[in-house]
Design a protein around this motif. Structure first.
Motif, PDB file in Angstrom:
ATOM      1  N   PRO A   1       0.827  -1.214   0.000  1.00 48.91           N
ATOM      2  CA  PRO A   1       0.000   0.000   0.000  1.00 48.91           C
ATOM      3  C   PRO A   1       0.857   1.258   0.000  1.00 48.91           C
ATOM      4  O   PRO A   1       1.816   1.367   0.774  1.00 48.91           O
ATOM      5  CB  PRO A   1      -0.791  -0.101   1.310  1.00 48.91           C
ATOM      6  N   ALA A   2       0.494   2.184  -0.874  1.00 54.15           N
ATOM      7  CA  ALA A   2       1.264   3.424  -0.974  1.00 54.15           C
ATOM      8  C   ALA A   2       1.182   4.218   0.326  1.00 54.15           C
ATOM      9  O   ALA A   2       2.075   5.007   0.627  1.00 54.15           O
ATOM     10  CB  ALA A   2       0.749   4.265  -2.142  1.00 54.15           C
ATOM     11  N   SER A   3       0.122   3.975   1.111  1.00 56.39           N
ATOM     12  CA  SER A   3      -0.059   4.780   2.336  1.00 56.39           C
ATOM     13  C   SER A   3       1.089   4.551   3.318  1.00 56.39           C
ATOM     14  O   SER A   3       1.457   5.452   4.055  1.00 56.39           O
ATOM     15  CB  SER A   3      -1.388   4.421   2.983  1.00 56.39           C
ATOM     16  N   ILE A   4       1.642   3.329   3.310  1.00 53.87           N
ATOM     17  CA  ILE A   4       2.765   3.054   4.211  1.00 53.87           C
ATOM     18  C   ILE A   4       3.938   3.958   3.877  1.00 53.87           C
ATOM     19  O   ILE A   4       4.589   4.540   4.751  1.00 53.87           O
ATOM     20  CB  ILE A   4       3.193   1.575   4.095  1.00 53.87           C
ATOM     21  N   GLU A   5       4.188   4.083   2.559  1.00 54.66           N
ATOM     22  CA  GLU A   5       5.305   4.938   2.148  1.00 54.66           C
ATOM     23  C   GLU A   5       5.014   6.397   2.439  1.00 54.66           C
ATOM     24  O   GLU A   5       5.896   7.161   2.812  1.00 54.66           O
ATOM     25  CB  GLU A   5       5.566   4.763   0.644  1.00 54.66           C
ATOM     26  N   GLU A   6       3.739   6.764   2.228  1.00 50.62           N
ATOM     27  CA  GLU A   6       3.386   8.161   2.498  1.00 50.62           C
ATOM     28  C   GLU A   6       3.619   8.490   3.961  1.00 50.62           C
ATOM     29  O   GLU A   6       4.116   9.565   4.297  1.00 50.62           O
ATOM     30  CB  GLU A   6       1.930   8.419   2.105  1.00 50.62           C
ATOM     31  N   ALA A   7       3.298   7.529   4.819  1.00 49.27           N
ATOM     32  CA  ALA A   7       3.530   7.752   6.242  1.00 49.27           C
ATOM     33  C   ALA A   7       5.012   7.983   6.517  1.00 49.27           C
ATOM     34  O   ALA A   7       5.387   8.899   7.252  1.00 49.27           O
ATOM     35  CB  ALA A   7       3.033   6.544   7.038  1.00 49.27           C
TER      36      ALA A   7
END
Lengths: 313, 314
Positions: free
Chosen positions: A201-207
């Motif tokens: 999930p891209a959200s992990i990287e965004e975090a």
């Protein structure tokens, strides 16, 4: 799994036998299912035999004295006390002791394959990540470039590479060979890794980015640990290709027996006039065993990595 | 000669006004650069060089000293296109690659369907089924050669002993057996590849569809034709392209089994012989170039007419 149909004896409900419908139709359907049920087992047995037999034969003959083979070639089993390991002794002993020197070939193959894995993975990780995540100029053309790797017969590359390597002093060297293997495996590695990166999930990287980590730090500390299974299967596949490769080893290394890989050494062994087939089979077993062991360790990861994307149709 | 390491911290703070997308663009290019460099250096440049070589009438020894654009001529192409050997080899290659591709996909499909439903030991059978694909080609080629040997191979021993063959069959040295054998070998080695891909696709076929068809009284064959089969078109099309390209350029398998004899001289083996047997660099390059052109045209036609149709349905 549905509960609409009553699954027959412990099978998954997917293709349950007795179902609703017209009585005649049901008869036909069950008759057909029964026929195919039998055919299916026949097919499984035939496939297992056809797949496994050559390997059994290879293993068997590698322990048989050649006189026994010539005496009774149709046997599938030989008495235990007639079996021998002299074939292996011949193959593995160094050339000075009258052997075939496969010990050196094993070392060469292992070196080339391991180095190829390390470099290919190092090159493919950022490449796959970029293709999976970053919209950069020319991203759509990367695939075309990769097609070039496979579209041309590999033997085409041989002449120019041969000349170029000679000028760079890389002719007959394991480094040159490794370079070719890296190129042959980078595209498929990128394909395998990209499929996996896209599932993170891209959200992990965004975090991570919000926490102030740069792109490369995110890749190294967040994405790579998550992608470890995929890295393993990719590395394994690359190792397999490099270990099994034959054509470039033949073209580049033929003149240098001390640098032969196991594949090349085995092929050269078969050209020898007085080499019994049983010794050749022992060499084949030595060439095959490392790959089968590795594959046994990581079969599932390998198939999943290779077919990633295929389940989308 | 190792590639520059790209895992390094990003340089300083981004310049003011630089948007996120241009930064992504820059990072993306930087990350893909090692791949591009290595592919261009080891594949693209040699391929282009090969084009030049195809127009030069040189032997292996002359190439080292000749200038890049020296002695250009069309002689190689004239020789390749008018000689009988090349067309024969091209024909062999088409037969070999088409038959092996079709055969390996068909067997792979049958295997995937047979192993679709779980049964005790399925995992073991599955792993076993992939062995021919992962095993080293040199080892399995010699095993086949030994099995098929007319004097002491087990196939001929059984054939003459139990099946009543009049005499041993020289599977690898006699037309048309040799071509059939190398095709069988290729099917044996690559059906696992198709099996793997088709199995992965089968898992993703929604169970509800088939259950609904079953409830409606569709027989097993009908379910395959109308429900499962159409779902597999995409992966079969993909496999056909992949396998066709790979088999068209295949060298090892035929070279190791027959050396290109007994009517099995495929194009890649012919290129190799031209290069190492006659040291005719220009001739080898010209043949390889014509081959690549044939393959590219074939692929283009294929993609235009088949893949699009398959893609629409899946």
């Amino acid at each position: 799994m549905s509960t609409r149909t009553a699954p027959a004896r412990g099978t998954t409900g997917r293709t349950a036998r007795g179902t609703t419908g017209g009585a005649g139709r049901r008869m036909r359907a069950t008759g057909q299912e029964r026929t195919f049920g039998v055919l299916r087992w026949v097919l499984v047995v035939v496939l297992v035999l056809v797949t496994a037999f050559p390997f059994y034969y290879m293993l068997l003959l590698s322990f048989v004295p050649v006189e026994q083979l010539l005496l009774s070639p149709s046997r599938l089993w030989y008495a235990l006390q007639t079996l021998t390991v002299d074939t292996y002794r011949t193959v593995l002993a160094p050339a000075e002791d009258g052997g075939q020197g496969f010990g050196v070939f094993l070392r060469n193959s292992a070196l080339v394959a391991a180095a190829t894995v390390v470099i290919t993975v190092l090159v493919a990780i950022p490449g796959a990540y970029a293709v999976a995540r970053l919209p950069f100029t020319g991203r759509d053309h990367v695939g075309t470039l990769f097609l070039a790797v496979y579209l041309f017969p590999t033997v085409v590359l041989a002449v120019p590479l041969f000349i170029a390597f000679a000028r760079l002093g890389l002719q007959s060297s394991l480094v040159g060979l490794m370079l070719v293997y890296v190129v042959q495996t980078v595209p498929v590695s990128i394909h395998m890794l990209r499929g996996y990166f896209e599932t993170i999930p891209a959200s992990i990287e965004e975090a991570a980015a919000i926490d102030g980590a740069g792109r490369f730090a995110t890749l190294r500390r967040v994405v790579l640990p998550l992608a470890m299974p995929s890295l393993m299967s990719t590395g394994l596949y690359v190792f397999m290709i490099a270990w099994n490769e034959f054509l470039f080893a033949l073209l580049f290394l033929s003149a240098q027996p001390d640098r032969w890989t196991v594949s090349l050494g085995l092929a050269q062994l078969s050209n020898g006039i007085e080499v019994p087939k049983t010794v050749l089979m022992a060499g084949s077993v030595i060439l095959t065993v490392p790959i089968v062991l590795l594959y046994g360790l990581a079969e599932r990861a390998l198939t999943e990595g290779l077919t990633s994307g295929a389940d989308k149709g | 000669m190792s590639a520059p390491t790209t895992v390094r911290p990003t340089a300083g703070a981004p310049a003011a006004g630089r948007t996120a997308s241009s930064r992504a663009n820059r990072d993306g290019l930087a990350m893909v650069l090692p791949t591009v460099v290595i592919v261009v250096a080891v594949v693209v440049v040699p391929v282009l060089w090969n084009v030049v070589l195809a127009f030069q009438d040189l032997t292996l020894l002359e190439v080292r000293d000749a200038g890049l654009f020296e002695r250009l001529s069309l002689e190689n192409f004239a020789e390749v296109l008018t000689g009988a050997g090349f067309w024969q080899a091209l024909g062999n290659t088409v037969v070999y690659s088409a038959a092996s591709t079709a055969g390996s996909i068909l067997v792979g499909l049958l295997a995937a369907l047979a192993l679709r439903r779980p049964f005790p030991g399925r995992g073991v059978v599955r792993s076993l089924m992939l062995l021919p694909y992962v095993a080293p080609v040199v080892a399995v080629a010699f095993t086949w050669e030994t099995m098929l040997n007319p004097q002491y191979g087990i196939v001929n021993a059984w054939g003459t002993g139990f099946l009543g063959w009049d005499q041993p069959v020289d599977f690898l040295g006699q037309e048309p057996y040799a071509m059939a054998t190398v095709i069988a070998f290729e099917v044996w080695r690559y059906f696992p590849f198709a099996f793997m891909f088709i199995t992965a696709r089968l898992v993703a076929v929604p169970a509800e569809l088939e259950e609904a068809a079953t409830v409606d009284g569709a027989s097993l064959l009908q379910r395959f034709r109308h429900v499962v089969g159409p779902q597999l078109l995409g992966v079969v099309a993909l496999l056909s392209v992949l396998r066709l390209i790979m088999t068209f350029n295949k060298f090892d398998d035929v070279y190791l089994l027959t050396g290109g004899g007994a009517g099995t001289e495929v194009a890649a083996v012919r290129v190799y012989d031209t290069l190492t047997g006659r040291f005719d660099v220009g001739g080898a390059a010209a043949q390889a170039l014509v081959l690549s052109a044939v393959l590219a045209v074939g692929l283009l036609v294929y993609v235009r007419f088949f893949v699009k149709k398959g893609g629409e349905q899946s």
